[in-house]
Scaffold this motif. Structure first.
Motif, PDB file in Angstrom:
ATOM      1  N   THR A 142       0.820  -1.201   0.000  1.00 43.90           N
ATOM      2  CA  THR A 142       0.000   0.000   0.000  1.00 43.90           C
ATOM      3  C   THR A 142       0.859   1.257   0.000  1.00 43.90           C
ATOM      4  O   THR A 142       0.495   2.285  -0.579  1.00 43.90           O
ATOM      5  CB  THR A 142      -0.928  -0.001   1.231  1.00 43.90           C
ATOM      6  OG1 THR A 142      -1.702  -1.206   1.240  1.00 43.90           O
ATOM      7  CG2 THR A 142      -1.864   1.192   1.220  1.00 43.90           C
ATOM      8  N   LEU A 143       2.019   1.155   0.640  1.00 44.65           N
ATOM      9  CA  LEU A 143       2.914   2.302   0.743  1.00 44.65           C
ATOM     10  C   LEU A 143       3.338   2.817  -0.635  1.00 44.65           C
ATOM     11  O   LEU A 143       3.591   4.013  -0.798  1.00 44.65           O
ATOM     12  CB  LEU A 143       4.161   1.912   1.559  1.00 44.65           C
ATOM     13  CG  LEU A 143       5.060   3.054   2.035  1.00 44.65           C
ATOM     14  CD1 LEU A 143       4.326   3.925   3.046  1.00 44.65           C
ATOM     15  CD2 LEU A 143       6.331   2.508   2.642  1.00 44.65           C
ATOM     16  N   LEU A 144       3.395   1.924  -1.624  1.00 46.09           N
ATOM     17  CA  LEU A 144       3.798   2.349  -2.964  1.00 46.09           C
ATOM     18  C   LEU A 144       2.802   3.359  -3.527  1.00 46.09           C
ATOM     19  O   LEU A 144       3.192   4.335  -4.183  1.00 46.09           O
ATOM     20  CB  LEU A 144       3.903   1.137  -3.889  1.00 46.09           C
ATOM     21  CG  LEU A 144       4.286   1.432  -5.358  1.00 46.09           C
ATOM     22  CD1 LEU A 144       5.638   2.137  -5.429  1.00 46.09           C
ATOM     23  CD2 LEU A 144       4.319   0.149  -6.169  1.00 46.09           C
ATOM     24  N   LEU A 198       4.280   4.611 -12.680  1.00 46.51           N
ATOM     25  CA  LEU A 198       3.776   3.683 -11.664  1.00 46.51           C
ATOM     26  C   LEU A 198       3.086   2.488 -12.314  1.00 46.51           C
ATOM     27  O   LEU A 198       3.336   1.335 -11.949  1.00 46.51           O
ATOM     28  CB  LEU A 198       2.811   4.399 -10.723  1.00 46.51           C
ATOM     29  CG  LEU A 198       2.096   3.518  -9.687  1.00 46.51           C
ATOM     30  CD1 LEU A 198       3.096   2.891  -8.720  1.00 46.51           C
ATOM     31  CD2 LEU A 198       1.049   4.321  -8.922  1.00 46.51           C
ATOM     32  N   VAL A 199       2.223   2.757 -13.285  1.00 52.84           N
ATOM     33  CA  VAL A 199       1.507   1.669 -13.961  1.00 52.84           C
ATOM     34  C   VAL A 199       2.481   0.768 -14.710  1.00 52.84           C
ATOM     35  O   VAL A 199       2.319  -0.462 -14.726  1.00 52.84           O
ATOM     36  CB  VAL A 199       0.440   2.233 -14.918  1.00 52.84           C
ATOM     37  CG1 VAL A 199      -0.189   1.115 -15.744  1.00 52.84           C
ATOM     38  CG2 VAL A 199      -0.635   2.968 -14.137  1.00 52.84           C
ATOM     39  N   LEU A 200       3.512   1.349 -15.303  1.00 58.40           N
ATOM     40  CA  LEU A 200       4.512   0.537 -15.992  1.00 58.40           C
ATOM     41  C   LEU A 200       5.215  -0.398 -15.010  1.00 58.40           C
ATOM     42  O   LEU A 200       5.414  -1.584 -15.282  1.00 58.40           O
ATOM     43  CB  LEU A 200       5.524   1.434 -16.693  1.00 58.40           C
ATOM     44  CG  LEU A 200       6.660   0.717 -17.449  1.00 58.40           C
ATOM     45  CD1 LEU A 200       6.111  -0.268 -18.466  1.00 58.40           C
ATOM     46  CD2 LEU A 200       7.585   1.733 -18.110  1.00 58.40           C
ATOM     47  N   LEU A 201       5.575   0.134 -13.845  1.00 51.59           N
ATOM     48  CA  LEU A 201       6.210  -0.689 -12.810  1.00 51.59           C
ATOM     49  C   LEU A 201       5.267  -1.793 -12.337  1.00 51.59           C
ATOM     50  O   LEU A 201       5.685  -2.935 -12.132  1.00 51.59           O
ATOM     51  CB  LEU A 201       6.640   0.186 -11.634  1.00 51.59           C
ATOM     52  CG  LEU A 201       7.857   1.089 -11.861  1.00 51.59           C
ATOM     53  CD1 LEU A 201       8.000   2.102 -10.738  1.00 51.59           C
ATOM     54  CD2 LEU A 201       9.136   0.256 -11.975  1.00 51.59           C
ATOM     55  N   ASN A 259       6.166  10.976  -3.861  1.00 54.76           N
ATOM     56  CA  ASN A 259       7.356  11.414  -3.127  1.00 54.76           C
ATOM     57  C   ASN A 259       8.624  10.764  -3.666  1.00 54.76           C
ATOM     58  O   ASN A 259       9.734  11.228  -3.385  1.00 54.76           O
ATOM     59  CB  ASN A 259       7.210  11.106  -1.632  1.00 54.76           C
ATOM     60  CG  ASN A 259       6.112  11.939  -0.979  1.00 54.76           C
ATOM     61  OD1 ASN A 259       5.926  13.097  -1.322  1.00 54.76           O
ATOM     62  ND2 ASN A 259       5.377  11.344  -0.056  1.00 54.76           N
ATOM     63  N   LEU A 260       8.465   9.657  -4.406  1.00 55.81           N
ATOM     64  CA  LEU A 260       9.608   9.020  -5.067  1.00 55.81           C
ATOM     65  C   LEU A 260       9.859   9.629  -6.445  1.00 55.81           C
ATOM     66  O   LEU A 260      10.731   9.156  -7.184  1.00 55.81           O
ATOM     67  CB  LEU A 260       9.354   7.514  -5.212  1.00 55.81           C
ATOM     68  CG  LEU A 260       9.295   6.701  -3.916  1.00 55.81           C
ATOM     69  CD1 LEU A 260       8.897   5.257  -4.210  1.00 55.81           C
ATOM     70  CD2 LEU A 260      10.623   6.735  -3.182  1.00 55.81           C
ATOM     71  N   ASN A 261       9.075  10.676  -6.760  1.00 59.51           N
ATOM     72  CA  ASN A 261       9.184  11.363  -8.058  1.00 59.51           C
ATOM     73  C   ASN A 261       8.803  10.469  -9.229  1.00 59.51           C
ATOM     74  O   ASN A 261       9.406  10.529 -10.309  1.00 59.51           O
ATOM     75  CB  ASN A 261      10.602  11.931  -8.268  1.00 59.51           C
ATOM     76  CG  ASN A 261      10.949  13.022  -7.265  1.00 59.51           C
ATOM     77  OD1 ASN A 261      10.118  13.881  -6.971  1.00 59.51           O
ATOM     78  ND2 ASN A 261      12.156  12.977  -6.733  1.00 59.51           N
ATOM     79  N   MET A 271      -0.940  -0.744 -21.867  1.00 60.39           N
ATOM     80  CA  MET A 271      -1.008   0.655 -21.465  1.00 60.39           C
ATOM     81  C   MET A 271      -1.438   1.536 -22.637  1.00 60.39           C
ATOM     82  O   MET A 271      -1.702   1.041 -23.745  1.00 60.39           O
ATOM     83  CB  MET A 271       0.357   1.093 -20.917  1.00 60.39           C
ATOM     84  CG  MET A 271       0.823   0.279 -19.713  1.00 60.39           C
ATOM     85  SD  MET A 271       2.479   0.730 -19.143  1.00 60.39           S
ATOM     86  CE  MET A 271       2.195   2.421 -18.609  1.00 60.39           C
ATOM     87  N   THR A 272      -1.486   2.825 -22.377  1.00 57.22           N
ATOM     88  CA  THR A 272      -1.882   3.778 -23.421  1.00 57.22           C
ATOM     89  C   THR A 272      -0.668   4.523 -23.962  1.00 57.22           C
ATOM     90  O   THR A 272      -0.764   5.681 -24.344  1.00 57.22           O
ATOM     91  CB  THR A 272      -2.897   4.786 -22.850  1.00 57.22           C
ATOM     92  OG1 THR A 272      -2.318   5.446 -21.717  1.00 57.22           O
ATOM     93  CG2 THR A 272      -4.182   4.088 -22.425  1.00 57.22           C
ATOM     94  N   ILE A 273       0.485   3.849 -23.958  1.00 55.92           N
ATOM     95  CA  ILE A 273       1.705   4.449 -24.488  1.00 55.92           C
ATOM     96  C   ILE A 273       2.213   3.593 -25.643  1.00 55.92           C
ATOM     97  O   ILE A 273       1.907   2.400 -25.724  1.00 55.92           O
ATOM     98  CB  ILE A 273       2.806   4.575 -23.404  1.00 55.92           C
ATOM     99  CG1 ILE A 273       3.130   3.210 -22.806  1.00 55.92           C
ATOM    100  CG2 ILE A 273       2.383   5.552 -22.317  1.00 55.92           C
ATOM    101  CD1 ILE A 273       4.277   3.236 -21.807  1.00 55.92           C
ATOM    102  N   THR A 274       2.990   4.228 -26.516  1.00 53.75           N
ATOM    103  CA  THR A 274       3.538   3.504 -27.660  1.00 53.75           C
ATOM    104  C   THR A 274       4.737   2.671 -27.231  1.00 53.75           C
ATOM    105  O   THR A 274       5.257   2.841 -26.113  1.00 53.75           O
ATOM    106  CB  THR A 274       3.966   4.482 -28.762  1.00 53.75           C
ATOM    107  OG1 THR A 274       5.060   5.285 -28.267  1.00 53.75           O
ATOM    108  CG2 THR A 274       2.821   5.393 -29.171  1.00 53.75           C
TER     109      THR A 274
END
Length: 232
Positions: free
Chosen positions: A18-20, A34-37, A26-28, A60-63
């Motif tokens: 949950t902390l993620l 985040l979704v990629l990770l 705050n981890l920039n 995802m919604t990225i190329t």
């Protein structure tokens, strides 16, 4: 219908701290990173330890190009790493590791805990000064403030124990810093670190004082004498 439910259950679940979710900003990290990770973690959980940019971008919604660039940045910034592994047959292959992400998250958790403890300690220390000024009925002198600071910083007395010593001095009718200092010295010498230990210690000494006055007929009705710490 049942087969669909079984297929859904067979997809499994992924455990994410949950902390993620509360700390990724705050981890920039942004939401896309985040979704990629999370997708990388999901692939690893299901046995695919080195998903391709094509596989990741498909979710995802990225190329594919954007996914490649984002993976490169996450590696450079130390959120993931590519590790070399060897099979039992000696064949070399690569895999993603998200351990750097977990390490950053642990660091963040410890930092938050440290900050919270510092705030809590500051609050406790302020409360000690307030209690002393309330019992003394006046602002503390610079010397008295210095003494309080030394008890906490140099002698490492817990603020709760200092307040207990203050109460002991009030009950004994000897409200002065020298008397309180003696109480703290005696408690520390006897390994007293909790309120309950302090209460038991005080009761034992007061019982000794009571035993000395048992010869008096009204000893049961009279006030219980308090231990004079300064006579030790």
């Amino acid at each position: 219908m049942k087969s669909n439910i079984v297929a859904w259950m067979q997809e499994g679940n992924v455990s994410i701290p949950t902390l993620l979710f509360s700390e990724y900003r705050n981890l920039n990290l942004n939401e896309t990173e985040l979704v990629l990770l999370l997708n990388i973690i999901t692939f690893i959980e299901k046995g695919n330890e080195f998903p391709t940019p094509e596989e990741l971008s498909a979710r995802m919604t990225i190329t594919i190009a954007e996914c490649n660039e984002m993976l490169r940045r996450l590696i450079q910034r130390g959120f993931i790493e590519i590790m070399d592994q060897y099979s039992n047959e000696g064949i070399r292959f690569e895999k993603y590791s998200v351990n750097p992400l977990w390490e950053k998250l642990v660091d963040r958790f410890l930092l938050n805990h440290q900050v919270s403890r510092q705030i809590e300690k500051k609050t406790e220390e302020t409360d000690v000064y307030t209690c002393f000024e309330k019992e003394f009925g006046r602002p503390l002198s610079p010397f008295e403030c210095e003494s309080l600071g030394m008890w906490m910083d140099d002698d490492h007395h817990d603020p709760i124990i200092i307040k207990a010593a203050l109460r002991e001095a009030v009950m004994s009718g000897k409200l002065n810093f020298r008397y309180i200092d003696r109480i703290l010295f005696e408690w520390k010498k006897n390994g007293i670190k909790t309120i309950e230990q302090a209460k038991n210690h005080g009761r034992k000494f007061r019982q000794k004082q009571t035993d000395r006055t048992q010869g008096q007929e009204n000893s049961q009705q009279s006030a219980v004498p308090f231990y004079n710490w300064l006579e030790q």
